[in-house]
Design an enzyme around this catalytic site. Structure first.
Site, PDB file in Angstrom:
ATOM      1  N   TRP A 182      39.702  43.888  34.450  1.00  0.00           N
ATOM      2  CA  TRP A 182      41.001  43.972  33.622  1.00  0.00           C
ATOM      3  C   TRP A 182      41.181  42.637  32.780  1.00  0.00           C
ATOM      4  O   TRP A 182      41.986  42.621  31.805  1.00  0.00           O
ATOM      5  CB  TRP A 182      42.115  43.340  34.923  1.00  0.00           C
ATOM      6  CG  TRP A 182      41.463  41.977  35.620  1.00  0.00           C
ATOM      7  CD1 TRP A 182      40.665  42.181  36.926  1.00  0.00           C
ATOM      8  CD2 TRP A 182      41.522  40.753  35.326  1.00  0.00           C
ATOM      9  NE1 TRP A 182      40.485  40.905  37.396  1.00  0.00           N
ATOM     10  CE2 TRP A 182      40.667  39.970  36.408  1.00  0.00           C
ATOM     11  CE3 TRP A 182      41.720  39.851  34.260  1.00  0.00           C
ATOM     12  CZ2 TRP A 182      40.500  38.464  36.208  1.00  0.00           C
ATOM     13  CZ3 TRP A 182      41.695  38.663  34.050  1.00  0.00           C
ATOM     14  CH2 TRP A 182      41.162  37.892  35.228  1.00  0.00           C
ATOM     15  N   LYS A 198      37.125  54.589  35.425  1.00  0.00           N
ATOM     16  CA  LYS A 198      37.963  53.910  36.333  1.00  0.00           C
ATOM     17  C   LYS A 198      38.412  52.378  36.001  1.00  0.00           C
ATOM     18  O   LYS A 198      37.494  51.587  35.987  1.00  0.00           O
ATOM     19  CB  LYS A 198      37.260  53.850  37.738  1.00  0.00           C
ATOM     20  CG  LYS A 198      37.988  54.043  38.896  1.00  0.00           C
ATOM     21  CD  LYS A 198      38.886  52.781  39.137  1.00  0.00           C
ATOM     22  CE  LYS A 198      38.166  51.511  39.844  1.00  0.00           C
ATOM     23  NZ  LYS A 198      38.937  50.403  39.969  1.00  0.00           N
ATOM     24  N   SER A 237      31.934  41.703  38.400  1.00  0.00           N
ATOM     25  CA  SER A 237      31.249  40.566  39.042  1.00  0.00           C
ATOM     26  C   SER A 237      29.875  41.251  39.590  1.00  0.00           C
ATOM     27  O   SER A 237      29.471  42.253  39.816  1.00  0.00           O
ATOM     28  CB  SER A 237      31.938  40.091  40.315  1.00  0.00           C
ATOM     29  OG  SER A 237      31.757  41.175  41.360  1.00  0.00           O
ATOM     30  N   TYR A 271      24.820  52.260  45.743  1.00  0.00           N
ATOM     31  CA  TYR A 271      25.397  53.343  45.566  1.00  0.00           C
ATOM     32  C   TYR A 271      24.340  54.784  44.723  1.00  0.00           C
ATOM     33  O   TYR A 271      24.240  55.588  45.321  1.00  0.00           O
ATOM     34  CB  TYR A 271      26.775  53.481  45.108  1.00  0.00           C
ATOM     35  CG  TYR A 271      27.781  52.638  45.261  1.00  0.00           C
ATOM     36  CD1 TYR A 271      27.842  52.446  46.493  1.00  0.00           C
ATOM     37  CD2 TYR A 271      28.716  52.112  44.658  1.00  0.00           C
ATOM     38  CE1 TYR A 271      28.921  51.446  47.317  1.00  0.00           C
ATOM     39  CE2 TYR A 271      29.760  51.290  44.999  1.00  0.00           C
ATOM     40  CZ  TYR A 271      29.813  51.264  46.385  1.00  0.00           C
ATOM     41  OH  TYR A 271      31.059  50.559  47.022  1.00  0.00           O
ATOM     42  N   GLU A 317      26.885  44.928  33.112  1.00  0.00           N
ATOM     43  CA  GLU A 317      27.354  43.663  32.384  1.00  0.00           C
ATOM     44  C   GLU A 317      28.093  42.877  33.317  1.00  0.00           C
ATOM     45  O   GLU A 317      29.251  42.931  33.706  1.00  0.00           O
ATOM     46  CB  GLU A 317      28.113  44.177  31.136  1.00  0.00           C
ATOM     47  CG  GLU A 317      27.822  42.845  30.166  1.00  0.00           C
ATOM     48  CD  GLU A 317      29.528  42.166  30.467  1.00  0.00           C
ATOM     49  OE1 GLU A 317      29.364  40.840  31.106  1.00  0.00           O
ATOM     50  OE2 GLU A 317      30.342  42.505  29.894  1.00  0.00           O
ATOM     51  N   CYS A 347      33.564  36.868  30.614  1.00  0.00           N
ATOM     52  CA  CYS A 347      32.214  36.461  31.247  1.00  0.00           C
ATOM     53  C   CYS A 347      31.181  35.613  30.403  1.00  0.00           C
ATOM     54  O   CYS A 347      30.531  34.905  31.166  1.00  0.00           O
ATOM     55  CB  CYS A 347      31.186  38.041  31.263  1.00  0.00           C
ATOM     56  SG  CYS A 347      32.332  39.354  32.471  1.00  0.00           S
ATOM     57  N   GLU A 384      30.770  31.278  39.061  1.00  0.00           N
ATOM     58  CA  GLU A 384      31.680  31.823  38.055  1.00  0.00           C
ATOM     59  C   GLU A 384      33.017  31.608  38.397  1.00  0.00           C
ATOM     60  O   GLU A 384      33.460  32.103  39.681  1.00  0.00           O
ATOM     61  CB  GLU A 384      31.485  33.150  37.580  1.00  0.00           C
ATOM     62  CG  GLU A 384      32.268  33.685  36.387  1.00  0.00           C
ATOM     63  CD  GLU A 384      31.774  34.844  35.845  1.00  0.00           C
ATOM     64  OE1 GLU A 384      31.914  35.532  34.815  1.00  0.00           O
ATOM     65  OE2 GLU A 384      31.545  35.813  36.917  1.00  0.00           O
TER      66      GLU A 384
END
Length: 496
Positions: free
Chosen positions: A166, A190, A244, A254, A266, A301, A400
């Site tokens: 976001w 997504k 994250s 997955y 990233e 980030c 972080e």
């Protein structure tokens, strides 16, 4: 920047029609009917009801992308034609820059000036860059035996799943989508559940620009449902993720549990920003350090959240940053004068406040900030925060935070600075301030980071790659190198 007042942006916000349904196979789709409320962090008000997609919606989007890739025209278009379509999309994004900037500002709290001047500029430039690059790539014909011809060709990898956060909802989406489309892939995007509205409008503009049905699809929903379904889907060939490190690990699992799809990550950062006594301009170094941690409410980030400053100048630099924090205008994201807007929501604000509380408990000194502000607005606002007397073992220095919280650590010599800088599981970015050319080269080589900025921070353009080392991920966004993630090399050997 459009010359609009705070009142003008507020008026536009009231008239903004925001649709929260999926965009699949070139049309809006409501999905199975489940929805959730998109809440604006600027005032806590509901912006729209968002379709809460799951496995069924992801299946439909991936099936559309697979048809578009296997039988549709997109991968078979001349690269120049794909490029022209991306350039049309860039033009549409530019034409609707104010609407999209307003949407970004409302859904994730970014100041409208930054949304317009930085976020939308980056998205427009990214689609233009890859639109222009699409027909500039070349294949290879290695010199080999005189009785054979060897060809090495780049082919589109297939269906790409892209999952983006976001904090820069359109910038980071464009960094994935534009090179994937330029390469001839089809995409299922997504977006974060916190910032779906700008991504949905991007997909509608892509359809308007002439991208065939199924080439760019957007499924909204939560990471644990829609994101997981995309990561596990056996018909997704490549998965590109920004977010994250913890969630990045899920996507690797997955892939292992499905079709061993390539996963490009990233991830997080705890970037060091080293200020040496011979910095060419200590005031500029301090101002840039303050800008870097407070820009975008600290939700970057690459944010230089660990300031490593030589003991001899530490107090001078820290005081300058604290002064800047006091001057910083925190307020309504729709006010063009606002410099720091709202954090993305209450849960994220609580998380950042928890880090601040731990920092105080562990013995760091709070120099300024540390509490929420503007609570009466209903929004999620935090004062810019600075800690000093931070040691490397503290949570402030290790984890972080993804908020406007700066940790100041000191060092006595250059070797200690490099050791402190590299004492992290992350390796996304770093900064260095020095007047010595030899020091700049030697330290840049020693820092374990994908990007090192010298006497600046967060500079660059689309010609240079971006990505991390260690647990900050793999692969690169931006530049021609990004196309490597979305293509396969094929060798053809012809016996003459």
């Amino acid at each position: 920047m459009l010359d609009l007042t705070h009142d003008a942006w507020l008026s536009r916000a009231k008239d903004l029609d925001l649709s929260g349904v999926h965009h699949i196979d070139g049309v809006d789709e409501p999905g199975g009917g489940a929805t959730y409320a998109a809440v604006s962090p600027r005032d806590g008000q509901v912006l729209a009801q968002i379709a809460d997609g799951g496995a069924a919606e992801v299946d439909a989007a991936v099936a559309a992308a697979r048809r578009a890739f296997d039988t549709g025209p997109w991968p078979r278009l001349a690269p120049a034609d794909r490029g022209r379509a991306l350039l049309r999309l860039a033009d549409l994004l530019d034409e609707q820059r104010d609407r999209l900037a307003l949407t970004v500002s409302l859904e994730m709290g970014k100041p409208i000036t930054d949304a317009y001047d930085i976020e939308l500029r980056a998205a427009v430039n990214t689609f233009r860059f890859y639109g222009q690059l699409a027909d500039k790539l070349t294949d290879e014909s290695p010199h080999t035996a005189p009785d054979a011809l060897a060809l090495v060709t780049r082919e589109p990898a297939g269906v790409v799943g892209a999952v983006v956060p976001w904090n820069f909802p359109l910038t980071l989406a464009s960094w994935k989508v534009a090179p994937a489309l330029a390469a001839g892939c089809t995409v299922v995007l997504k977006p974060s559940e916190n910032s779906p509205l700008s991504a949905l409008h991007l997909a509608r503009l892509a359809t308007e620009a002439g991208l065939p049905p199924g080439v760019l699809n957007v499924v909204t929903g939560n990471g644990a449902t829609a994101g997981r379904a995309l990561g596990l889907h056996p018909d997704v060939d490549v998965l590109a993720f920004t977010g994250s490190t913890a969630v990045g690990r899920h996507f690797l699992r997955y892939a292992a549990d499905s079709n061993l799809k390539r996963v490009w990550l990233e991830l997080g950062g705890k970037s060091p920003n080293i200020i040496l006594p011979d910095a060419p301009d200590l005031e500029k170094a301090a101002a840039t350090a303050a800008w870097g941690i407070f820009f975008n409410q600290g939700a970057m980030c690459t944010a230089p959240s660990r300031l490593l400053v030589h003991t001899s100048v530490a107090e001078r630099v820290t005081e300058a940053i604290v002064r800047r924090a006091h001057e910083l205008r925190v307020g309504d994201p729709l006010d063009p004068a606002t410099e720091m807007g709202a954090l993305v929501g209450e849960s994220h604000l609580d998380r950042v406040l928890d880090h601040i509380g731990t920092g105080t408990a562990e013995g760091a000194r709070l120099r300024t900030g540390g509490t929420r502000t503007l609570a009466g607005t209903g929004g999620s606002y935090l004062q810019p925060t600075v800690f000093d007397r931070v040691n490397p073992g503290m949570r402030l220095a290790r984890e972080e935070i993804f908020g406007p919280v700066l940790s100041v650590l000191t060092f006595d010599d250059l070797d200690e600075a490099v050791t402190l800088a590299n004492a992290t599981e992350y390796g996304l970015a770093a900064g260095l301030w020095t007047s010595d050319l030899s020091t700049a080269h030697r330290v840049s080589r020693a820092l374990k980071a994908g990007t090192v900025w010298v006497n600046c921070y967060e500079e660059g353009d689309l010609t240079v790659p971006f990505g991390g080392m260690k647990q900050s991920g793999n692969g690169r966004d931006k530049s021609a190198h990004a196309l490597e993630k979305y293509t396969e090399l094929k060798t053809t050997w012809i016996q003459l």
